[in-house]
Design an enzyme around this catalytic site. Structure first.
Site, PDB file in Angstrom:
ATOM      1  N   THR A 154      -2.158  -2.695  -1.242  1.00  0.00           N
ATOM      2  CA  THR A 154      -1.355  -1.469  -1.266  1.00  0.00           C
ATOM      3  C   THR A 154      -1.139  -1.038   0.183  1.00  0.00           C
ATOM      4  OG1 THR A 154      -3.215   0.088  -1.251  1.00  0.00           O
ATOM      5  CG2 THR A 154      -2.552  -0.801  -3.399  1.00  0.00           C
ATOM      6  N   CYS A 155      -0.442   0.096   0.365  1.00  0.00           N
ATOM      7  CA  CYS A 155      -0.206   0.542   1.741  1.00  0.00           C
ATOM      8  C   CYS A 155      -1.517   0.954   2.422  1.00  0.00           C
ATOM      9  CB  CYS A 155       0.796   1.696   1.762  1.00  0.00           C
ATOM     10  SG  CYS A 155       0.291   3.139   0.818  1.00  0.00           S
ATOM     11  N   SER A 172      -9.991   6.580  -2.125  1.00  0.00           N
ATOM     12  CA  SER A 172      -8.577   6.655  -1.765  1.00  0.00           C
ATOM     13  C   SER A 172      -8.380   7.470  -0.496  1.00  0.00           C
ATOM     14  CB  SER A 172      -7.767   7.300  -2.902  1.00  0.00           C
ATOM     15  OG  SER A 172      -7.873   6.529  -4.067  1.00  0.00           O
ATOM     16  N   PHE A 207      -5.100   7.967  -8.025  1.00  0.00           N
ATOM     17  CA  PHE A 207      -5.444   6.856  -8.931  1.00  0.00           C
ATOM     18  C   PHE A 207      -4.427   5.720  -8.891  1.00  0.00           C
ATOM     19  CE2 PHE A 207      -8.106  10.152 -10.754  1.00  0.00           C
ATOM     20  CZ  PHE A 207      -9.246   9.451 -11.128  1.00  0.00           C
ATOM     21  N   ILE A 259       6.845   5.669  -2.460  1.00  0.00           N
ATOM     22  CA  ILE A 259       6.551   6.952  -1.808  1.00  0.00           C
ATOM     23  C   ILE A 259       7.843   7.612  -1.343  1.00  0.00           C
ATOM     24  CG2 ILE A 259       5.372   8.059   0.147  1.00  0.00           C
ATOM     25  CD1 ILE A 259       3.240   5.832  -0.075  1.00  0.00           C
ATOM     26  N   GLY A 260       8.771   6.797  -0.810  1.00  0.00           N
ATOM     27  CA  GLY A 260      10.071   7.321  -0.379  1.00  0.00           C
ATOM     28  C   GLY A 260      10.847   7.921  -1.534  1.00  0.00           C
TER      29      GLY A 260
END
Length: 420
Positions: A57-58, A113, A119, A197-198
């Protein structure tokens, strides 16, 4: 601990890197797209890895798998990304057996996180597990562990308030824009790319600002049109990117490319421009900072924006940890049972052999031998003996490994090669 071995030389490891020690650039070097994941899993299969799950993930890239040595997993990661072993060693973590299990629980439950209680990773873990199954890289241990982690995350979501309140990176993005830009309703906003996210940031901007000047540009126009319909955005061709940036006040970049997609040469206007780079690896080149009219903010900067919501969430950590301990304890009990199940099965078979031989002898000696009654009695005795051994092996106060060895020795049982 031996109970996590697949064989005497294979252990369960979690290797990876996250936002805690690795900045966006380094995380970008180790990020895996879909093709890289498939390539990594294929290489793992060729290397005779028994079970492996990979997530990227990012905020983190991780591999959970069985190996003789963690370097086998590190090599898989470095072979399929731009990252090097030297870079990895500087920022990485390596967990083994019980620590690796605990780490997966914390990650999947939102406790590890970047924004507490996020989550997002659990859906990634589910997708990654399905992919591993397709490649034939999922054993009983890993499947059961992932299911236990999913169960823990569900309970934490429903039984605690650790994910309550509007806190996410997209929320932080909108919060930042509101604080940094005046008269936002009349500003021209460009979203370049369709990263999650954008998209969420744009959806929140539409919702909270009623701004009707948001333009979406993506290399694949039909994908942009699908998303634009949901959020009431204008769509322009990729060839119009420079022109649209020139007209814009805010540029949100969510392209998800492996190299920068925006640099200073694309920016021709002299009016103030706020650029939000919501991509990992970074998709906006540092060169834009050379322009006086440009302000650049990256995902990592936005993640540092914490508010009262996060402080409130922290109060629920003990409850979440208690849930994890409970489910982890159930998993460990299952694991202990799995560990000695082959020996108990072998013991039962051995006792049945003794019983069959004795029944055969009695059958020859007694003409009025009651076959059914004798079998019932012997089966009941065998069950009671095996239950007694199983109960003993479950006792926390005894060394399971020593007891197993003794049982095998006394009853001349074949040693079991697999525990998981």
């Amino acid at each position: 601990m031996h109970k996590y071995n697949i064989s005497k030389s294979h252990y369960f490891y979690a290797i990876g890197l996250s936002y805690k020690k690795a900045d966006a650039d380094i995380r970008g070097h180790f990020s895996l797209d879909q093709d890289s994941k498939h390539a990594l899993l294929s290489q793992a299969k060729e290397s005779n890895i028994e079970s492996l799950v990979v997530t990227s993930t990012c905020n983190r890239t991780e591999i959970y798998g069985f190996a003789e040595h963690p370097f086998q997993l590190i090599k898989l990661l470095c072979d399929n990304t731009r990252g090097t072993v030297e870079e990895f060693q500087k920022v990485a973590y390596i967990y083994k057996n019980t620590d690796a299990i605990s780490h997966m629980f914390r990650v999947g439950s939102g406790l590890d996180s970047q924004i507490l209680g996020d989550f997002e990773i659990i859906s990634q873990l589910k997708i990654s597990t399905k992919l591993s199954r397709k490649h034939g890289l999922l054993n009983h241990f890993t499947e059961r562990l992932v299911n236990a982690v999913i169960q823990a995350s569900k309970r934490i979501k429903t039984e605690t308030k650790i994910s309550s309140g509007a806190t996410s990176v997209s929320f932080a993005s909108v919060q930042y824009i509101f604080n940094a830009v005046e008269d936002i309703v009349n500003k021209n906003i460009v979203l370049f790319g369709t990263g999650k996210i954008g998209r969420n940031t744009c959806e929140n901007l539409v919702k909270h600002t009623k701004n009707e000047h948001i333009t979406l540009i993506n290399r694949t126009k039909n994908k942009a049109e699908q998303i634009a319909g949901k959020f009431n955005l204008i769509v322009k061709d990729y060839s119009n990117l420079q022109e649209e940036i020139t007209k814009s006040d805010i540029l949100i970049v969510a392209t998800g490319a492996q190299r920068p997609t925006i640099d200073k040469h694309l920016i021709q206007s002299k009016k103030p421009l706020l650029i939000l780079d919501l991509s990992i690896p970074k998709n906006v080149h540092e060169s834009v900072k050379e322009l006086d009219n440009v302000s650049l903010v990256h995902l990592d900067d936005l993640s540092k924006i914490t508010d009262q919501t996060l402080e409130e969430r922290k109060k629920h950590i003990p409850h979440a940890e208690a849930i994890i301990e409970e489910i982890k304890s159930e998993f460990n009990s299952w694991l202990e049972t799995r560990k000695f199940a082959p020996t108990i099965k072998a013991l039962k078979h051995k006792l049945s052999t003794f019983a069959s031989a004795e029944l055969e002898t009695q059958r020859k000696k007694n003409a009025d031998f009651n076959e059914a009654q004798a079998e019932l009695i012997s089966n009941n005795i065998i069950q009671k003996i095996t239950n007694h051994f199983a109960h003993h092996l479950k006792d926390d106060n005894v060394s399971t490994d020593d007891s197993l060895e003794l049982i095998k020795k006394v009853f001349l049982l074949e040693p079991s090669t697999k525990h998981v």
